[in-house]
Motif scaffolding. Structure first.
Motif, PDB file in Angstrom:
ATOM      1  N   UNK A   1      38.262  24.828  68.896  1.00  0.00           N
ATOM      2  CA  UNK A   1      38.518  26.251  69.180  1.00  0.00           C
ATOM      3  C   UNK A   1      37.215  27.024  69.376  1.00  0.00           C
ATOM      4  N   UNK A   2      36.130  26.506  68.813  1.00  0.00           N
ATOM      5  CA  UNK A   2      34.841  27.189  68.889  1.00  0.00           C
ATOM      6  C   UNK A   2      33.842  26.435  69.767  1.00  0.00           C
ATOM      7  N   UNK A   3      34.365  25.608  70.666  1.00  0.00           N
ATOM      8  CA  UNK A   3      33.518  24.955  71.661  1.00  0.00           C
ATOM      9  C   UNK A   3      32.787  23.705  71.213  1.00  0.00           C
ATOM     10  N   UNK A   4      33.121  23.179  70.038  1.00  0.00           N
ATOM     11  CA  UNK A   4      32.496  21.945  69.558  1.00  0.00           C
ATOM     12  C   UNK A   4      33.487  20.808  69.798  1.00  0.00           C
ATOM     13  N   UNK A   5      33.149  19.926  70.725  1.00  0.00           N
ATOM     14  CA  UNK A   5      34.034  18.826  71.080  1.00  0.00           C
ATOM     15  C   UNK A   5      33.793  17.643  70.153  1.00  0.00           C
ATOM     16  N   UNK A   6      34.851  17.231  69.465  1.00  0.00           N
ATOM     17  CA  UNK A   6      34.775  16.075  68.575  1.00  0.00           C
ATOM     18  C   UNK A   6      35.715  14.992  69.079  1.00  0.00           C
ATOM     19  N   UNK A   7      35.352  13.725  68.851  1.00  0.00           N
ATOM     20  CA  UNK A   7      36.266  12.636  69.199  1.00  0.00           C
ATOM     21  C   UNK A   7      37.501  12.645  68.297  1.00  0.00           C
ATOM     22  N   UNK A   8      38.452  11.777  68.543  1.00  0.00           N
ATOM     23  CA  UNK A   8      39.730  11.779  67.832  1.00  0.00           C
ATOM     24  C   UNK A   8      39.657  11.241  66.412  1.00  0.00           C
ATOM     25  N   UNK A   9      38.863  10.217  66.159  1.00  0.00           N
ATOM     26  CA  UNK A   9      38.898   9.575  64.839  1.00  0.00           C
ATOM     27  C   UNK A   9      37.727  10.000  63.956  1.00  0.00           C
ATOM     28  N   UNK A  10      37.918   9.887  62.652  1.00  0.00           N
ATOM     29  CA  UNK A  10      36.845  10.238  61.718  1.00  0.00           C
ATOM     30  C   UNK A  10      35.640   9.305  61.905  1.00  0.00           C
ATOM     31  N   UNK A  11      35.874   8.035  62.186  1.00  0.00           N
ATOM     32  CA  UNK A  11      34.764   7.093  62.393  1.00  0.00           C
ATOM     33  C   UNK A  11      33.930   7.506  63.605  1.00  0.00           C
ATOM     34  N   UNK A  12      34.579   7.934  64.669  1.00  0.00           N
ATOM     35  CA  UNK A  12      33.859   8.386  65.868  1.00  0.00           C
ATOM     36  C   UNK A  12      33.181   9.732  65.614  1.00  0.00           C
ATOM     37  N   UNK A  13      33.831  10.615  64.870  1.00  0.00           N
ATOM     38  CA  UNK A  13      33.242  11.919  64.548  1.00  0.00           C
ATOM     39  C   UNK A  13      31.973  11.744  63.715  1.00  0.00           C
ATOM     40  N   UNK A  14      31.918  10.682  62.914  1.00  0.00           N
ATOM     41  CA  UNK A  14      30.771  10.426  62.040  1.00  0.00           C
ATOM     42  C   UNK A  14      29.515  10.063  62.816  1.00  0.00           C
ATOM     43  N   UNK A  15      29.636   9.883  64.127  1.00  0.00           N
ATOM     44  CA  UNK A  15      28.486   9.550  64.966  1.00  0.00           C
ATOM     45  C   UNK A  15      27.965  10.772  65.725  1.00  0.00           C
ATOM     46  N   UNK A  16      28.613  11.899  65.590  1.00  0.00           N
ATOM     47  CA  UNK A  16      28.222  13.126  66.289  1.00  0.00           C
ATOM     48  C   UNK A  16      27.257  13.951  65.449  1.00  0.00           C
ATOM     49  N   UNK A  17      26.520  14.845  66.096  1.00  0.00           N
ATOM     50  CA  UNK A  17      25.612  15.740  65.388  1.00  0.00           C
ATOM     51  C   UNK A  17      24.413  15.015  64.808  1.00  0.00           C
ATOM     52  N   UNK A  18      23.835  15.607  63.790  1.00  0.00           N
ATOM     53  CA  UNK A  18      22.654  15.032  63.133  1.00  0.00           C
ATOM     54  C   UNK A  18      22.941  14.816  61.652  1.00  0.00           C
ATOM     55  N   UNK A  19      22.337  13.787  61.108  1.00  0.00           N
ATOM     56  CA  UNK A  19      22.527  13.465  59.692  1.00  0.00           C
ATOM     57  C   UNK A  19      21.964  14.577  58.821  1.00  0.00           C
ATOM     58  N   UNK A  20      22.635  14.823  57.709  1.00  0.00           N
ATOM     59  CA  UNK A  20      22.175  15.812  56.733  1.00  0.00           C
ATOM     60  C   UNK A  20      22.445  15.247  55.342  1.00  0.00           C
ATOM     61  N   UNK A  21      21.508  15.449  54.443  1.00  0.00           N
ATOM     62  CA  UNK A  21      21.689  14.933  53.084  1.00  0.00           C
ATOM     63  C   UNK A  21      22.697  15.787  52.328  1.00  0.00           C
ATOM     64  N   UNK A  22      23.298  15.199  51.324  1.00  0.00           N
ATOM     65  CA  UNK A  22      24.272  15.924  50.503  1.00  0.00           C
ATOM     66  C   UNK A  22      23.616  17.123  49.816  1.00  0.00           C
ATOM     67  N   UNK A  23      22.341  16.995  49.495  1.00  0.00           N
ATOM     68  CA  UNK A  23      21.616  18.087  48.835  1.00  0.00           C
ATOM     69  C   UNK A  23      21.349  19.261  49.773  1.00  0.00           C
ATOM     70  N   UNK A  24      21.450  19.035  51.086  1.00  0.00           N
ATOM     71  CA  UNK A  24      21.146  20.086  52.061  1.00  0.00           C
ATOM     72  C   UNK A  24      22.351  20.517  52.876  1.00  0.00           C
ATOM     73  N   UNK A  25      23.537  20.366  52.324  1.00  0.00           N
ATOM     74  CA  UNK A  25      24.745  20.748  53.051  1.00  0.00           C
ATOM     75  C   UNK A  25      24.766  22.241  53.340  1.00  0.00           C
ATOM     76  N   UNK A  26      25.291  22.567  54.522  1.00  0.00           N
ATOM     77  CA  UNK A  26      25.517  23.958  54.908  1.00  0.00           C
ATOM     78  C   UNK A  26      26.964  24.099  55.329  1.00  0.00           C
ATOM     79  N   UNK A  27      27.462  25.319  55.247  1.00  0.00           N
ATOM     80  CA  UNK A  27      28.826  25.586  55.693  1.00  0.00           C
ATOM     81  C   UNK A  27      29.000  25.058  57.112  1.00  0.00           C
ATOM     82  N   UNK A  28      30.119  24.396  57.328  1.00  0.00           N
ATOM     83  CA  UNK A  28      30.431  23.873  58.651  1.00  0.00           C
ATOM     84  C   UNK A  28      30.030  22.425  58.862  1.00  0.00           C
ATOM     85  N   UNK A  29      29.281  21.832  57.926  1.00  0.00           N
ATOM     86  CA  UNK A  29      28.913  20.420  58.057  1.00  0.00           C
ATOM     87  C   UNK A  29      30.153  19.556  57.868  1.00  0.00           C
TER      88      UNK A  29
END
Length: 169
Positions: A84-112
């Motif tokens: 809805x906000x213009x971010x295209x994600x694949x259908x499965x969680x495994x495929x979605x896990x390959x999108x964007x950039x890695x972020x550590x659990x200690x540095x999480x931000x809203x929307x990660x």
């Protein structure tokens, strides 16, 4: 000193001042741009989170179609919300896990996006579940009953099955 020497020195001081001020403005500009970008990203994340919260209580259905909002599975929910906000994600969680950039659990931000290995298909390392970090140690996701919900990621089950996070905003 002659008048010509004073004029020459004033011109040099003027040029040096102009260069120094120009440099300060140039140096300050990226900082201002970064602050504007961070604010825009936070605002977008809050809009995405608020939209996601509008689905609280919608039932869970494994393999849910991406064309309905009557029920969701975890990845169809994320695909709908971010799309809805213009971010295209694949259908499965495994495929979605390959999108964007890695972020550590200690540095999480809203929307990660948060990824887990849980359920009957879990090996402990493979991605089988996705949720959205909404701040204060909580995620928005859907997983069984009661459907779309907010859960603390530091509860035993989610803490134990956490695999990684990705930033897509």
């Amino acid at each position: 000193m002659t008048r010509q020497t004073w004029t020459h020195r004033l011109a040099i001081v003027g040029i040096c001042s102009t260069l120094a001020l120009g440099g300060a403005v140039t140096i300050a500009n990226p900082v201002a741009e970064a602050a504007t970008t961070a604010t825009a990203s936070t605002t977008k994340a809050n809009k995405i989170i608020n939209y996601g919260k509008s689905f609280l209580g919608v039932p869970y259905k494994f393999g849910a179609s991406t064309s309905t909002t009557r029920y969701f599975d975890c990845s169809s929910l994320m695909k709908r919300i971010y799309g809805k906000f213009g971010v295209t994600l694949p259908r499965t969680s495994a495929a979605q896990a390959k999108k964007g950039v890695a972020v550590s659990k200690a540095n999480l931000k809203k929307g990660d996006l948060l990824f887990f290995s849980t359920g009957s298909r879990s090996t402990g390392r493979n991605i089988t579940h996705v949720g959205m970090y909404i701040g204060n140690g909580n995620m928005l996701h859907t997983y069984g009953s009661p459907g779309v919900m907010i859960t603390n990621i530091n509860k035993a089950h989610w803490k134990k099955t956490y695999v990684k996070a990705r930033r897509v905003l």
